[in-house]
Design an enzyme around this catalytic site. Structure first.
Site, mmCIF file in Angstrom:
data_model
loop_
_atom_site.group_PDB
_atom_site.id
_atom_site.type_symbol
_atom_site.label_atom_id
_atom_site.label_comp_id
_atom_site.label_asym_id
_atom_site.label_seq_id
_atom_site.Cartn_x
_atom_site.Cartn_y
_atom_site.Cartn_z
ATOM 1 N N ALA A 67 1.745 2.514 5.485
ATOM 2 C CA ALA A 67 1.435 3.302 6.677
ATOM 3 C C ALA A 67 2.434 2.901 7.753
ATOM 4 C CB ALA A 67 0.019 2.992 7.129
ATOM 5 N N GLY A 112 0.023 1.513 2.157
ATOM 6 C CA GLY A 112 -0.302 2.923 1.902
ATOM 7 C C GLY A 112 0.549 3.520 0.789
ATOM 8 N N GLU A 115 -1.133 2.580 -2.325
ATOM 9 C CA GLU A 115 -2.362 3.383 -2.422
ATOM 10 C C GLU A 115 -2.051 4.812 -2.860
ATOM 11 O OE1 GLU A 115 -3.410 2.011 1.594
ATOM 12 O OE2 GLU A 115 -5.380 1.544 0.785
ATOM 13 N N GLU A 135 -1.456 -5.673 3.906
ATOM 14 C CA GLU A 135 -2.273 -5.415 5.096
ATOM 15 C C GLU A 135 -2.859 -6.685 5.718
ATOM 16 O OE1 GLU A 135 -2.244 -3.558 2.391
ATOM 17 O OE2 GLU A 135 -2.397 -1.444 2.917
HETATM 18 N N1 DAK Z 1 6.110 1.204 9.199
HETATM 19 C C1 DAK Z 1 7.052 1.533 10.116
HETATM 20 N N2 DAK Z 1 8.343 1.257 9.989
HETATM 21 C C2 DAK Z 1 8.722 0.594 8.878
HETATM 22 C C3 DAK Z 1 7.784 0.223 7.858
HETATM 23 C C4 DAK Z 1 6.429 0.554 8.065
HETATM 24 N N3 DAK Z 1 5.480 0.284 7.162
HETATM 25 N N4 DAK Z 1 8.464 -0.426 6.892
HETATM 26 C C5 DAK Z 1 9.760 -0.441 7.263
HETATM 27 N N5 DAK Z 1 9.918 0.169 8.465
HETATM 28 C C6 DAK Z 1 11.133 0.367 9.202
HETATM 29 C C7 DAK Z 1 11.605 -0.942 9.841
HETATM 30 O O1 DAK Z 1 10.929 -1.145 11.064
HETATM 31 C C8 DAK Z 1 13.074 -0.644 10.042
HETATM 32 O O2 DAK Z 1 13.233 0.208 11.167
HETATM 33 P P1 DAK Z 1 14.327 -0.125 12.330
HETATM 34 O O3 DAK Z 1 14.037 -1.489 12.768
HETATM 35 O O4 DAK Z 1 15.655 -0.015 11.612
HETATM 36 O O5 DAK Z 1 14.105 0.955 13.353
HETATM 37 C C9 DAK Z 1 13.435 0.189 8.813
HETATM 38 O O6 DAK Z 1 12.212 0.702 8.325
HETATM 39 C C10 DAK Z 1 14.088 -0.630 7.708
HETATM 40 O O7 DAK Z 1 13.238 -1.729 7.430
HETATM 41 P P2 DAK Z 1 13.755 -3.238 7.375
HETATM 42 O O8 DAK Z 1 14.949 -3.417 8.263
HETATM 43 O O9 DAK Z 1 12.576 -4.119 7.610
HETATM 44 O O10 DAK Z 1 14.238 -3.347 5.869
HETATM 45 P P3 DAK Z 1 14.306 -4.643 4.958
HETATM 46 O O11 DAK Z 1 15.059 -4.269 3.732
HETATM 47 O O12 DAK Z 1 14.778 -5.826 5.744
HETATM 48 O O13 DAK Z 1 12.786 -4.959 4.553
HETATM 49 C C11 DAK Z 1 10.535 -4.352 3.810
HETATM 50 C C12 DAK Z 1 12.060 -4.040 3.728
HETATM 51 C C13 DAK Z 1 9.810 -3.209 3.062
HETATM 52 C C14 DAK Z 1 10.245 -5.662 3.102
HETATM 53 C C15 DAK Z 1 10.114 -4.426 5.306
HETATM 54 O O14 DAK Z 1 10.559 -3.235 5.974
HETATM 55 C C16 DAK Z 1 8.631 -4.528 5.486
HETATM 56 O O15 DAK Z 1 8.030 -5.579 5.316
HETATM 57 N N6 DAK Z 1 8.025 -3.411 5.898
HETATM 58 C C17 DAK Z 1 6.604 -3.361 6.172
HETATM 59 C C18 DAK Z 1 5.850 -3.325 4.863
HETATM 60 C C19 DAK Z 1 4.370 -3.350 5.096
HETATM 61 O O16 DAK Z 1 3.805 -4.305 5.681
HETATM 62 N N7 DAK Z 1 3.742 -2.313 4.669
HETATM 63 C C20 DAK Z 1 2.306 -2.160 4.771
HETATM 64 C C21 DAK Z 1 2.047 -1.434 6.009
HETATM 65 S S1 DAK Z 1 0.346 -1.576 6.386
HETATM 66 C C22 DAK Z 1 -6.035 1.504 7.440
HETATM 67 C C23 DAK Z 1 -5.293 2.537 6.989
HETATM 68 C C24 DAK Z 1 -4.149 2.292 6.313
HETATM 69 C C25 DAK Z 1 -3.727 1.013 6.121
HETATM 70 C C26 DAK Z 1 -4.480 -0.040 6.573
HETATM 71 C C27 DAK Z 1 -5.619 0.209 7.224
HETATM 72 N N8 DAK Z 1 -7.192 1.754 8.189
HETATM 73 C C28 DAK Z 1 -7.295 2.986 8.898
HETATM 74 C C29 DAK Z 1 -8.181 0.769 8.324
HETATM 75 C C30 DAK Z 1 -2.491 0.796 5.503
HETATM 76 C C31 DAK Z 1 -1.697 -0.170 6.026
HETATM 77 C C32 DAK Z 1 -0.377 -0.328 5.595
HETATM 78 O O17 DAK Z 1 0.165 0.376 4.772
#
Ligand code: DAK
Length: 261
Positions: A67, A112, A115, A135
């Site tokens: 997400a 997400g 998921e 998450e």
């Molecule tokens: N959201 C927004 N932007 C993201 C993103 C994300 N999930 N993942 C990556 N980006 C963006 C980064 O901010 C960066 O943007 P700029 O800084 O260049 O503007 C760009 O994509 C490139 O990312 P990185 O520079 O970080 O790239 P790396 O190769 O260094 O790292 C990575 C790749 C995938 C390891 C890293 O980007 C990362 O850790 N990303 C976040 C992954 C993550 O934590 N995903 C889970 C998100 S939480 C709920 C509903 C839904 C959910 C939970 C609760 N409720 C309503 C209760 C779901 C939650 C999630 O999915």
């Protein structure tokens, strides 16, 4: 259909290829994308022209990195509930489409994104893809069905390990745990997925829809009720045109060309 965050094309055998297209944010699911995805799925259902749908991510690095974290800042519990409800509604709609949906995982499938993979019918993955539910590192839990579908796919204990560690797991591990149906070399991913999709698309569509309905129902039914459901689905197929086409083709030693009726 034209979208800002999705791209779509239809290929041979009426196989659709949907790309999640926000490469600058590693294809993270923001609100616009979720809305477009719902519109797209509703159209696929309504038009009923595809035989199989492949979902993949744009670019070489990410399927969907979760997400959109930037959009989730400063939300209230009510807003969290609305968001979770919306995501679950969309992923349920994907799971309930009458055509097979293949996740073609080309890179990060996190949060997400993982998921979304779980809502698809089966998974063909690059050997370089990475999976995880990060998450809990953000003070949240999976909200788009991850706490329910992952355990049903790989078992409760592995699902808890993945969820509680918030770690990143390799495609090889997810293949061994049964989530990935086919693991392929990164450069061959799309070609291999197309081949499988094309095979599926040449089979009898109503039979596939009934098989999907019956297998999906398995999760919520006792064996006894599931077997009754299978019988009903099986029986209904004897009134289809495709049943006649399939059997005639076998007897006449021809390749069946199904009408989807
Ligand atoms: N959201 C927004 N932007 C993201 C993103 C994300 N999930 N993942 C990556 N980006 C963006 C980064 O901010 C960066 O943007 P700029 O800084 O260049 O503007 C760009 O994509 C490139 O990312 P990185 O520079 O970080 O790239 P790396 O190769 O260094 O790292 C990575 C790749 C995938 C390891 C890293 O980007 C990362 O850790 N990303 C976040 C992954 C993550 O934590 N995903 C889970 C998100 S939480 C709920 C509903 C839904 C959910 C939970 C609760 N409720 C309503 C209760 C779901 C939650 C999630 O999915």
């Amino acid at each position: 259909m034209t979208f800002n965050t999705l791209s779509f094309e239809t290929g041979a055998d009426d196989v659709g290829l949907l790309k999640i297209s926000r490469a600058k944010a590693l294809n993270a699911l923001n609100k616009e994308l979720l809305d477009e995805l719902m519109t797209f799925i509703e159209k696929v259902k309504q038009e009923n022209t595809l035989r199989c749908l492949i979902i993949t991510g744009e670019g070489d690095k990410s399927f969907v990195a979760g997400a959109d974290i930037k959009e989730m800042q400063n939300m209230s519990p009510e807003q969290g509930k609305t968001l979770s409800n919306r995501g679950q509604e969309i992923f349920n709609a994907i799971e309930q489409l009458p055509i097979p949906v293949i996740a073609c995982v080309n890179g990060f499938a996190l949060g997400g994104g993982m998921e979304l993979v779980l809502a698809c019918d089966f998974v063909i993955s690059s050997d370089k893809a990475k999976y995880g539910l990060p998450e809990v590192s953000l003070g949240l839990i999976p909200g788009y069905g991850g706490t329910q579908r992952l355990a049903r796919s790989i078992g409760v204990h592995r699902a808890k390990m993945m969820t509680f560690t918030g770690g990143i797991y390799s495609a090889q591990e997810l293949y061994e745990w049964g989530l990935i149906s086919k693991l392929v070399a990164h450069d061959a991913l799309l070609e291999e997925t197309m081949k499988t999709a094309s095979l599926v698309a040449q089979r009898a569509p109503v039979a596939i829809a009934k098989a999907k309905e019956s297998i999906n129902a398995m999760r919520d039914l006792s064996l006894e009720d599931g077997l009754k459901m299978e019988q009903n689905c099986f029986a209904q197929l004897f009134s289809t045109e495709d049943y006649t086409i399939g059997l005639d083709a076998f007897i006449e030693k021809k390749k069946p060309v199904f009408s989807g009726k």
